[in-house]
Scaffold this active site. Structure first.
Site, PDB file in Angstrom:
ATOM      1  N   ASN A  16     -26.607 -24.310  27.148  1.00 55.58           N
ATOM      2  CA  ASN A  16     -25.447 -24.738  26.360  1.00 55.58           C
ATOM      3  C   ASN A  16     -25.543 -24.081  24.973  1.00 55.58           C
ATOM      4  OD1 ASN A  16     -24.015 -26.273  24.352  1.00 55.58           O
ATOM      5  ND2 ASN A  16     -23.661 -27.839  25.887  1.00 55.58           N
ATOM      6  N   ASP A  23     -23.261 -24.336  22.423  1.00 49.07           N
ATOM      7  CA  ASP A  23     -22.381 -24.956  21.419  1.00 49.07           C
ATOM      8  C   ASP A  23     -22.927 -24.826  19.993  1.00 49.07           C
ATOM      9  OD1 ASP A  23     -20.828 -25.798  23.506  1.00 49.07           O
ATOM     10  OD2 ASP A  23     -21.399 -27.908  23.374  1.00 49.07           O
ATOM     11  N   HIS A  24     -24.255 -24.990  19.858  1.00 44.74           N
ATOM     12  CA  HIS A  24     -24.795 -25.078  18.494  1.00 44.74           C
ATOM     13  C   HIS A  24     -24.903 -23.734  17.794  1.00 44.74           C
ATOM     14  CE1 HIS A  24     -24.886 -29.279  18.650  1.00 44.74           C
ATOM     15  NE2 HIS A  24     -25.641 -29.293  19.729  1.00 44.74           N
ATOM     16  N   HIS A  30     -18.825 -26.603  25.453  1.00 44.99           N
ATOM     17  CA  HIS A  30     -17.977 -27.806  25.391  1.00 44.99           C
ATOM     18  C   HIS A  30     -16.817 -27.507  24.444  1.00 44.99           C
ATOM     19  CE1 HIS A  30     -17.888 -32.471  24.644  1.00 44.99           C
ATOM     20  NE2 HIS A  30     -16.702 -31.978  24.953  1.00 44.99           N
ATOM     21  N   ARG A  61     -14.353 -29.000  22.588  1.00 42.04           N
ATOM     22  CA  ARG A  61     -13.965 -30.344  22.151  1.00 42.04           C
ATOM     23  C   ARG A  61     -12.541 -30.332  21.612  1.00 42.04           C
ATOM     24  NH1 ARG A  61     -18.776 -33.794  21.411  1.00 42.04           N
ATOM     25  NH2 ARG A  61     -17.298 -35.305  20.607  1.00 42.04           N
ATOM     26  N   ARG A  98     -14.758 -28.533  16.978  1.00 45.21           N
ATOM     27  CA  ARG A  98     -15.737 -28.523  15.887  1.00 45.21           C
ATOM     28  C   ARG A  98     -16.772 -27.413  16.036  1.00 45.21           C
ATOM     29  NH1 ARG A  98     -19.270 -33.908  17.222  1.00 45.21           N
ATOM     30  NH2 ARG A  98     -17.214 -34.871  17.082  1.00 45.21           N
ATOM     31  N   HIS A  99     -16.956 -26.909  17.250  1.00 48.91           N
ATOM     32  CA  HIS A  99     -17.874 -25.763  17.397  1.00 48.91           C
ATOM     33  C   HIS A  99     -17.243 -24.658  18.251  1.00 48.91           C
ATOM     34  CE1 HIS A  99     -18.984 -28.263  20.793  1.00 48.91           C
ATOM     35  NE2 HIS A  99     -19.823 -29.021  20.125  1.00 48.91           N
ATOM     36  N   GLU A 122     -17.409 -27.612  29.739  1.00 52.70           N
ATOM     37  CA  GLU A 122     -17.517 -29.056  29.549  1.00 52.70           C
ATOM     38  C   GLU A 122     -16.289 -29.499  28.774  1.00 52.70           C
ATOM     39  OE1 GLU A 122     -21.655 -29.709  28.150  1.00 52.70           O
ATOM     40  OE2 GLU A 122     -20.692 -31.415  27.191  1.00 52.70           O
ATOM     41  N   THR A 160     -22.638 -36.233  19.287  1.00 53.30           N
ATOM     42  CA  THR A 160     -22.713 -35.527  20.562  1.00 53.30           C
ATOM     43  C   THR A 160     -22.296 -36.516  21.649  1.00 53.30           C
ATOM     44  OG1 THR A 160     -24.179 -34.292  22.056  1.00 53.30           O
ATOM     45  CG2 THR A 160     -25.185 -36.083  20.801  1.00 53.30           C
ATOM     46  N   THR A 161     -22.095 -36.030  22.873  1.00 54.90           N
ATOM     47  CA  THR A 161     -21.632 -36.914  23.951  1.00 54.90           C
ATOM     48  C   THR A 161     -22.598 -38.083  24.112  1.00 54.90           C
ATOM     49  OG1 THR A 161     -21.015 -34.834  24.992  1.00 54.90           O
ATOM     50  CG2 THR A 161     -20.701 -36.829  26.290  1.00 54.90           C
ATOM     51  N   GLU A 183     -23.291 -34.793  36.963  1.00 57.15           N
ATOM     52  CA  GLU A 183     -24.358 -34.473  36.010  1.00 57.15           C
ATOM     53  C   GLU A 183     -24.903 -35.793  35.475  1.00 57.15           C
ATOM     54  OE1 GLU A 183     -23.779 -31.373  33.109  1.00 57.15           O
ATOM     55  OE2 GLU A 183     -25.248 -32.281  31.751  1.00 57.15           O
ATOM     56  N   HIS A 218     -28.868 -33.544  28.699  1.00 61.11           N
ATOM     57  CA  HIS A 218     -28.750 -34.254  27.424  1.00 61.11           C
ATOM     58  C   HIS A 218     -30.124 -34.669  26.908  1.00 61.11           C
ATOM     59  CE1 HIS A 218     -26.809 -36.142  24.100  1.00 61.11           C
ATOM     60  NE2 HIS A 218     -25.683 -35.630  24.534  1.00 61.11           N
ATOM     61  N   GLY A 219     -30.465 -34.126  25.762  1.00 66.80           N
ATOM     62  CA  GLY A 219     -31.713 -34.499  25.097  1.00 66.80           C
ATOM     63  C   GLY A 219     -32.969 -33.918  25.735  1.00 66.80           C
ATOM     64  N   HIS A 249     -29.395 -28.092  22.666  1.00 65.09           N
ATOM     65  CA  HIS A 249     -29.918 -28.249  21.309  1.00 65.09           C
ATOM     66  C   HIS A 249     -31.359 -27.765  21.161  1.00 65.09           C
ATOM     67  CE1 HIS A 249     -31.274 -30.508  17.715  1.00 65.09           C
ATOM     68  NE2 HIS A 249     -30.076 -30.178  17.288  1.00 65.09           N
TER      69      HIS A 249
END
Ligand code: PXP
Length: 237
Positions: free
Chosen positions: A7, A9-10, A43, A45, A49-50, A70, A100-101, A151, A190-191, A213
């Site tokens: 991912n 996104d960041h 993602h 959104r 935002r990203h 996503e 985040t989600t 997921e 996630h995480g 991330h």
């Protein structure tokens, strides 16, 4: 072992922080591809935002590995997905104020509207994954909705430690087995980071892990020394 979805996104978060053209998530996707990523996830959104619309369109054109989009179940974003045709869509809940989600989809409460979007996307040959809590109920509802994939949200697993984390891992293992029995392809994310990912990657029938991330955070550190050296050459020589 599972496939790795990266991912990015960041990378876009860093770009948007200054409104510059760099760092370009498309460049990041190409490097992730070179590094062996099996898939790229972004993602889009509602608040952009990203990742922005242009990123999704350019990625769709240039990526050689699958693109997983996503997105929230809103008419505008569903319209973009139908037009861009990513290799797959992951439907996620989205709240403006969240960082985040935060959780899985409310499958029971939003059954009709999610079901209709799953059908619409899959009729357009875009397979759909539902981002859900690792519960048996959510596996059954996802199968009833006709989604190709789920997921499993690993956020809770990532936050816990010790015995509580072991119990959450067992819950994810049970949900994976149940989903597989129902004919669903299983992803998780996630995480997840370098110290907690292995037990999840080793779950039988775990097909893909989507990780963002921790990979981008590590890239900042492992790449910093070279970045400073290159600037030093320009400034000091
Ligand atoms: N999967 C889903 C559905 C997500 O919403 C996210 C966060 O955008 C991820 C995976 C990746 O999470 P992380 O950035 O914590 O690795």
């Amino acid at each position: 072992m599972a496939n790795l979805g990266v991912n990015i996104d960041h990378v876009a978060t860093l770009r948007q922080a200054r409104g510059t053209l760099y760092p370009d998530p498309v460049d990041a996707a190409v490097l992730a591809q070179l590094g062996g990523a099996d898939q790229i996830t972004v993602h889009l959104r509602e608040d952009r935002r990203h990742i922005c619309d242009r990123d999704v369109r350019v990625l769709r054109q240039f990526l050689q590995i699958p693109l997983n989009l996503e997105m929230a179940n809103t008419p505008e974003i569903v319209g973009i997905a139908l037009e861009v045709k990513p290799d797959m869509v992951t439907l996620v809940p989205e709240k403006r104020e969240e960082r985040t989600t935060e959780g899985g989809l409310a499958l029971r409460a939003q059954f009709e509207s999610l079901h209709s979007t799953v059908l619409k996307l899959q009729e357009a040959a875009i397979p759909v994954s539902l981002f859900v809590e690792p519960s048996l109920e959510d596996m059954e509802l996802s199968a009833r909705m006709g989604a190709r994939m789920v997921e499993l949200h690993t956020g809770k697993y990532a936050e816990l430690a010790g015995d509580a984390q072991k119990r959450e891992l067992e819950r994810i293992e049970k949900a994976t087995a149940a989903a597989n029995n129902l004919g669903l392809i299983v992803h998780a994310g996630h995480g997840l980071h370098y110290r907690n990912v292995r037990p999840i990657a080793q779950i039988p029938f775990m097909h893909d892990l989507n990780i963002g991330h921790s990979i981008i955070a590590r890239a900042v550190l492992v790449g910093l020394e070279r970045a400073v050296r290159e600037m030093r050459d320009l400034v000091c020589k």
